[in-house]
Structures are given as C-alpha cells and as structure tokens.
Write an enzyme that holds these catalytic residues in place. Sequence first.
Site, short mmCIF file in Angstrom:
data_model
loop_
_atom_site.label_atom_id
_atom_site.label_comp_id
_atom_site.label_asym_id
_atom_site.label_seq_id
_atom_site.Cartn_x
_atom_site.Cartn_y
_atom_site.Cartn_z
N HIS A 1 15.86 -21.88 2.80
CA HIS A 1 15.30 -23.24 2.75
C HIS A 1 16.40 -24.26 2.95
CE1 HIS A 1 16.37 -21.89 -1.31
NE2 HIS A 1 16.71 -23.15 -1.58
N HIS B 1 17.59 -28.06 2.24
CA HIS B 1 17.35 -29.22 1.38
C HIS B 1 17.59 -30.48 2.22
CE1 HIS B 1 17.52 -27.27 -2.70
NE2 HIS B 1 18.21 -26.34 -2.03
P1 5GP Z 1 18.21 -23.35 -4.30
O1 5GP Z 1 19.09 -23.49 -5.50
O2 5GP Z 1 17.64 -21.96 -4.17
O3 5GP Z 1 18.89 -23.82 -3.05
O4 5GP Z 1 17.03 -24.37 -4.52
C1 5GP Z 1 15.74 -24.00 -4.87
C2 5GP Z 1 14.96 -25.28 -5.02
O5 5GP Z 1 13.59 -24.94 -5.13
C3 5GP Z 1 15.32 -26.10 -6.28
O6 5GP Z 1 15.74 -27.40 -5.88
C4 5GP Z 1 14.02 -26.11 -7.09
O7 5GP Z 1 13.80 -27.35 -7.71
C5 5GP Z 1 12.97 -25.81 -6.04
N1 5GP Z 1 11.81 -25.07 -6.56
C6 5GP Z 1 11.85 -23.96 -7.33
N2 5GP Z 1 10.59 -23.55 -7.61
C7 5GP Z 1 9.77 -24.43 -6.97
C8 5GP Z 1 8.33 -24.52 -6.89
O8 5GP Z 1 7.57 -23.73 -7.43
N3 5GP Z 1 7.83 -25.55 -6.15
C9 5GP Z 1 8.65 -26.46 -5.51
N4 5GP Z 1 8.05 -27.44 -4.81
N5 5GP Z 1 9.99 -26.39 -5.58
C10 5GP Z 1 10.54 -25.39 -6.31
#
Ligand code: 5GP
Length: 144
Positions: free
Chosen positions: A99, A101
């Site tokens: 993903h 950001h």
């Molecule tokens: P990472 O640390 O893996 O780059 O970021 C994961 C992101 O996914 C985090 O910013 C977190 O807030 C978001 N996230 C985690 N679970 C969910 C969810 O169920 N729905 C949404 N919309 N975002 C999520």
Amino acid sequence: MTDCVFCAIVDDEIPSHTVYEDDAVLAFLDANPLAPGHTLVVPKAHHERLNDLPADRASRVFAAVHALVPAVEEAVDADATTVGFNNGTAAGQEVPHVHAHVVPRFDGDGGGPIHAAMGTRPDLSDEELADVAASIGERASVDR
Ligand code: 5GP
Ligand code: ZN
C-alpha cells in the site's frame, strides 16, 4: 473471510471510505489518519511487498497514486503530500499487503521529511558509494 485486512476491504467484507476504484486498484481513507485525507492506495490482488508485485500491477498502482496526489491535496487544501511505502516489517510495514500512503502536508504541520524516519546515518566513502551503486545497477532491470 480472508485474514488480510486490505483484501477484506477490497472484497467489501470490511467497510472503508473509498476514494477511487478501478479493476486493479482501490484507494481508501486510512482508519487512523496522520492528517485529514490520508489515503491508502492498494493493488486489488494480494501481494505482500513491492518486491512481490508484478510490474504491470505496480504501474497501475503508481498511475493511481499519480492521479490521487493532486485530488487529495485539493480536497483538503493541503500544501504538499508525503508519499511513501513502508516496504517490509523492518521498515515499519504492519499490514502485509502492498500500500502507498498519500499523506497531506501543511505548512508548519510539525512533521518532518521522509529522512526523519531514519536513525543515525552512515558515513560512506566515495569508494563505498561506487561499490553499492554498481551492485544495485547489476541487479536492476526495469520491466516496461
Ligand atoms: P503500514 O504501517 O502497514 O504501512 O500502514 C498500515 C496502515 O493501515 C495504517 O496507517 C493503519 O492506520 C491502516 N489500517 C489498518 N487497518 C485498517 C483498516 O481496517 N481500515 C483502514 N481504512 N485502514 C487501516
Ligand atoms: Zn491482502
């Protein structure tokens, strides 16, 4: 139900605030936003890291990121955006589904550049830089 939270969102098993969708990509608001309009852009197919994402799907993700950056900035009247991937657990990736950001930034918002995510910086000689550049170059091939 899948045990990947982003696959569950793609499959409509978990609700999200969708901002963009096509056959290959879904973009939705982050549930714990770093700023209003913080958007996540994912390939619909499950791939854990950028390293696992086929080139054609990577292109589709980047095309969506490219289109969404001005849309997100305009929607929340942001001055800029920080765009990035936490690619692997050592880099802070918590959800194992690729993903991007897209985080809106505002003058004086108190945040830092991507450089602020790192600890101490290495002090590399020109020779070490040349070695590592050659080593990366040997391995890099771009599928277009
Ligand atoms: P990472 O640390 O893996 O780059 O970021 C994961 C992101 O996914 C985090 O910013 C977190 O807030 C978001 N996230 C985690 N679970 C969910 C969810 O169920 N729905 C949404 N919309 N975002 C999520
Ligand atoms: Zn997934």
